[in-house]
Structure formats: structure tokens, C-alpha cells
Design a protein around this motif. Structure first.
Motif, PDB file in Angstrom:
ATOM      1  N   ILE A  93       0.768  -1.163   0.101  1.00 43.05           N
ATOM      2  CA  ILE A  93       0.038   0.121   0.117  1.00 43.05           C
ATOM      3  C   ILE A  93       0.962   1.284   0.217  1.00 43.05           C
ATOM      4  CG2 ILE A  93      -1.867   1.184   1.006  1.00 43.05           C
ATOM      5  CD1 ILE A  93      -2.593  -1.976   0.465  1.00 43.05           C
ATOM      6  N   PRO A  94       1.326   1.901  -1.239  1.00 46.19           N
ATOM      7  CA  PRO A  94       2.201   3.048  -1.116  1.00 46.19           C
ATOM      8  C   PRO A  94       1.936   3.858  -0.288  1.00 46.19           C
ATOM      9  CG  PRO A  94       1.264   2.339  -3.425  1.00 46.19           C
ATOM     10  CD  PRO A  94       0.614   1.715  -2.319  1.00 46.19           C
ATOM     11  N   SER A  95       2.948   4.375   0.510  1.00 46.79           N
ATOM     12  CA  SER A  95       2.959   5.363   1.578  1.00 46.79           C
ATOM     13  C   SER A  95       4.522   5.792   1.842  1.00 46.79           C
ATOM     14  CB  SER A  95       2.449   4.635   2.989  1.00 46.79           C
ATOM     15  OG  SER A  95       2.565   5.565   4.204  1.00 46.79           O
ATOM     16  N   ASN A  96       4.389   7.103   2.320  1.00 49.43           N
ATOM     17  CA  ASN A  96       5.745   7.373   2.933  1.00 49.43           C
ATOM     18  C   ASN A  96       6.138   7.325   4.372  1.00 49.43           C
ATOM     19  OD1 ASN A  96       6.749   8.119   0.162  1.00 49.43           O
ATOM     20  ND2 ASN A  96       5.776  10.161   0.460  1.00 49.43           N
ATOM     21  N   ALA A  97       4.983   6.620   4.991  1.00 51.36           N
ATOM     22  CA  ALA A  97       5.023   6.373   6.431  1.00 51.36           C
ATOM     23  C   ALA A  97       6.282   5.732   6.918  1.00 51.36           C
ATOM     24  CB  ALA A  97       3.749   5.784   6.904  1.00 51.36           C
ATOM     25  N   ALA A  98       6.819   6.016   7.859  1.00 56.31           N
ATOM     26  CA  ALA A  98       7.988   5.412   8.613  1.00 56.31           C
ATOM     27  C   ALA A  98       7.435   4.692   9.827  1.00 56.31           C
ATOM     28  CB  ALA A  98       9.234   6.571   8.890  1.00 56.31           C
ATOM     29  N   GLU A 128      18.921  -2.609   6.115  1.00 57.57           N
ATOM     30  CA  GLU A 128      17.791  -2.259   5.581  1.00 57.57           C
ATOM     31  C   GLU A 128      17.923  -0.622   5.744  1.00 57.57           C
ATOM     32  OE1 GLU A 128      14.135  -3.942   6.375  1.00 57.57           O
ATOM     33  OE2 GLU A 128      14.974  -5.551   5.355  1.00 57.57           O
ATOM     34  N   ARG A 129      17.767   0.132   4.920  1.00 48.76           N
ATOM     35  CA  ARG A 129      17.769   1.486   5.411  1.00 48.76           C
ATOM     36  C   ARG A 129      16.133   2.283   4.959  1.00 48.76           C
ATOM     37  NH1 ARG A 129      22.711   0.543   3.532  1.00 48.76           N
ATOM     38  NH2 ARG A 129      24.482   1.577   4.593  1.00 48.76           N
ATOM     39  N   LEU A 130      15.426   1.586   4.508  1.00 48.02           N
ATOM     40  CA  LEU A 130      14.181   1.835   4.276  1.00 48.02           C
ATOM     41  C   LEU A 130      13.017   1.319   5.312  1.00 48.02           C
ATOM     42  CD1 LEU A 130      12.624   3.495   1.938  1.00 48.02           C
ATOM     43  CD2 LEU A 130      12.388   1.305   0.766  1.00 48.02           C
ATOM     44  N   ALA A 131      12.534   2.240   5.862  1.00 46.10           N
ATOM     45  CA  ALA A 131      11.462   1.890   6.965  1.00 46.10           C
ATOM     46  C   ALA A 131      10.371   1.187   6.350  1.00 46.10           C
ATOM     47  CB  ALA A 131      11.057   3.109   7.718  1.00 46.10           C
ATOM     48  N   ASN A 132       9.732   0.133   6.821  1.00 50.28           N
ATOM     49  CA  ASN A 132       8.518  -0.706   6.223  1.00 50.28           C
ATOM     50  C   ASN A 132       7.516  -1.081   7.285  1.00 50.28           C
ATOM     51  OD1 ASN A 132       7.533  -1.226   3.583  1.00 50.28           O
ATOM     52  ND2 ASN A 132       8.305  -3.342   3.993  1.00 50.28           N
ATOM     53  N   PRO A 133       6.794  -0.187   8.083  1.00 45.49           N
ATOM     54  CA  PRO A 133       6.132  -0.453   8.957  1.00 45.49           C
ATOM     55  C   PRO A 133       4.936  -1.415   8.403  1.00 45.49           C
ATOM     56  CG  PRO A 133       5.614   1.563   8.278  1.00 45.49           C
ATOM     57  CD  PRO A 133       6.830   1.370   7.635  1.00 45.49           C
ATOM     58  N   LYS A 135      11.368  -6.003  -2.971  1.00 46.38           N
ATOM     59  CA  LYS A 135      12.633  -5.518  -3.726  1.00 46.38           C
ATOM     60  C   LYS A 135      13.040  -4.275  -3.496  1.00 46.38           C
ATOM     61  CE  LYS A 135      11.846  -8.613  -7.728  1.00 46.38           C
ATOM     62  NZ  LYS A 135      11.700  -8.906  -9.059  1.00 46.38           N
ATOM     63  N   ASP A 136      12.138  -3.086  -3.114  1.00 48.77           N
ATOM     64  CA  ASP A 136      12.766  -1.910  -2.901  1.00 48.77           C
ATOM     65  C   ASP A 136      13.590  -1.931  -1.319  1.00 48.77           C
ATOM     66  OD1 ASP A 136      11.742  -0.813  -4.988  1.00 48.77           O
ATOM     67  OD2 ASP A 136       9.754   0.186  -3.969  1.00 48.77           O
ATOM     68  N   ILE A 137      12.928  -2.966  -0.575  1.00 50.86           N
ATOM     69  CA  ILE A 137      13.737  -3.155   0.679  1.00 50.86           C
ATOM     70  C   ILE A 137      15.082  -3.702   0.423  1.00 50.86           C
ATOM     71  CG2 ILE A 137      13.656  -4.256   2.923  1.00 50.86           C
ATOM     72  CD1 ILE A 137      11.581  -1.821   2.827  1.00 50.86           C
ATOM     73  N   ILE A 138      15.176  -4.611  -0.559  1.00 54.28           N
ATOM     74  CA  ILE A 138      16.493  -5.441  -0.583  1.00 54.28           C
ATOM     75  C   ILE A 138      17.364  -4.353  -1.518  1.00 54.28           C
ATOM     76  CG2 ILE A 138      17.534  -7.093  -2.120  1.00 54.28           C
ATOM     77  CD1 ILE A 138      15.096  -8.863  -1.634  1.00 54.28           C
ATOM     78  N   ASP A 139      16.891  -3.624  -2.148  1.00 55.75           N
ATOM     79  CA  ASP A 139      17.563  -2.436  -2.847  1.00 55.75           C
ATOM     80  C   ASP A 139      18.172  -1.413  -1.906  1.00 55.75           C
ATOM     81  OD1 ASP A 139      17.198  -3.655  -5.330  1.00 55.75           O
ATOM     82  OD2 ASP A 139      15.729  -2.262  -5.986  1.00 55.75           O
ATOM     83  N   SER A 140      17.457  -1.252  -0.677  1.00 60.54           N
ATOM     84  CA  SER A 140      17.826  -0.284   0.261  1.00 60.54           C
ATOM     85  C   SER A 140      19.075  -0.673   1.000  1.00 60.54           C
ATOM     86  CB  SER A 140      16.653  -0.085   1.176  1.00 60.54           C
ATOM     87  OG  SER A 140      16.593  -0.820   2.416  1.00 60.54           O
TER      88      SER A 140
END
Length: 193
Positions: free
Chosen positions: A114-119, A161-166, A185-190
Motif C-alpha cells: 500500500i504505497p505510503s511514505n510513512a515510517a 535495511e535503510r528503508l522503514a517498512n511498517p 525488492k525496494d527493501i532489498i535495494d535499500s
């Protein structure tokens, strides 16, 4: 000789798919189009996890092997994605066992982006309710001990990981749907940044 795990992709997948699609409908999110980036298995022993790993390595490539909450978790990108309703699922998540024992081994949950910028979980929950208003009542119902839907908020994070993924986990009986803002995949890329 046919691999013992072969039923994972036939009988067990059909049963799991039916339960998940019914749960999606009950939650009122079936009319939305979201990415289902992966499906997860559960194993109660290292031997079973190794069996699953060998089975899926014959059908894909390990794109991540990370330690999360003290145990290895593999992400395997499949050569032929799985299909669930109208969703195409490109990856399998295989956590190695922890101290927790699962009532059954095999397919356990799907994860939907669910696309979001929430951390943080609180902000992500607010974004989810804005995007999927039908979930507002469900999320309120889960506060009740009378509900058969259980909710869990978490922020799992791998070592690099550098990308928060609540994550919001919605569970009914033996199936679970997890919602999170970024694809695996975005998490892995981070991790590579």
C-alpha cells in the motif's frame, strides 16, 4: 522421484489461495488493485526450512538472505510467479524457525504493498484507512476481543535495511494478510545503498 514439497504448488496452494481470497473479500479490499509482492511460508524445523529452500531454489533465485529478529529470512524470486486471483506474486519469503511453533507448516501469509511514505505504524495505519476506507471498521473491530480478526503492528527491519517498512498484519484463523508501504525488492535495494 517427485519432491515432497510438490503439493505446495498444487493442493496446498489452491486451499491457501481460496482462504486468502475469501479473507480479502471479507476485508473489503478486493476492489482495489495493489501489488502483492510476496507470499510467506512457515517451517517449524531447520530441516523443513532447508527442504523448502531446496525446493524453491530449483524454481527461482535467492535474492536476499538476511538476519531479521535473530533468524535468517530468505527471499526467493520465482522463475514463474504464482497467481492468486488477479494478482501475480513474484517472490516467496522463507523465514527459518524461531522459538515460536506454528500450528501448521506451509503457506501462511501474503504481503500487499500500500504505497505510503510513512515510517511508523501509526502513520501507515492512517494512510491505509485513507486509501482503503473499508478497513476503518475492521481495524476498529480488531480492538474488540469478540473479533475473529487479529491485528498486529510491527516494524521488522533487516541488519542493512535503510528503508522503514511498517507493517499491519490482519490474521483470521490460519491465514494472514500483511500490508506494508514498500515492496520487498525496494527493501532489498535499500540494503545496497
Amino acid at each position: 522421484m517427485k519432491h515432497q514439497s510438490e503439493t505446495l504448488l498444487t493442493t496446498e496452494w489452491l486451499t491457501f489461495s481460496t482462504k486468502i481470497q475469501s479473507f480479502i473479500k471479507r476485508l473489503g479490499i478486493e476492489q482495489h488493485v495493489f501489488e502483492c509482492d510476496h507470499v510467506a511460508l512457515r517451517a517449524n524445523s531447520t530441516a523443513k526450512a532447508d527442504e523448502y529452500r531446496n525446493f524453491f531454489e530449483e524454481r527461482g533465485t535467492v535474492i536476499s538472505e538476511n538476519i531479521i529478529n535473530g533468524r535468517p529470512i530468505l527471499i526467493i524470486e520465482l522463475d514463474e510467479p504464482l497467481s492468486l486471483g488477479g494478482m501475480i506474486i513474484p517472490c516467496v519469503e522463507l523465514p527459518y524457525p524461531s522459538q515460536k511453533r506454528y500450528p501448521q507448516e506451509g503457506w501462511e501469509h501474503i504481503e500487499i504493498v500500500i504505497p505510503s511514505n510513512a515510517a511508523e505504524c501509526e502513520h501507515f495505519t492512517a494512510d491505509v484507512v485513507d486509501i482503503i476506507p473499508n478497513l476503518k471498521n475492521t481495524l476498529k473491530l480488531t480492538d474488540s476481543t469478540n473479533s475473529d480478526i487479529k491485528i498486529k503492528l510491527s516494524s521488522p527491519r533487516g541488519t542493512h535495511e535503510r528503508l522503514a517498512n511498517p507493517t499491519i498484519a490482519l490474521k483470521q484463523k490460519d491465514v494472514c494478510i500483511k500490508l506494508h508501504p514498500h515492496s520487498i525488492k525496494d527493501i532489498i535495494d535499500s540494503e545496497l545503498e
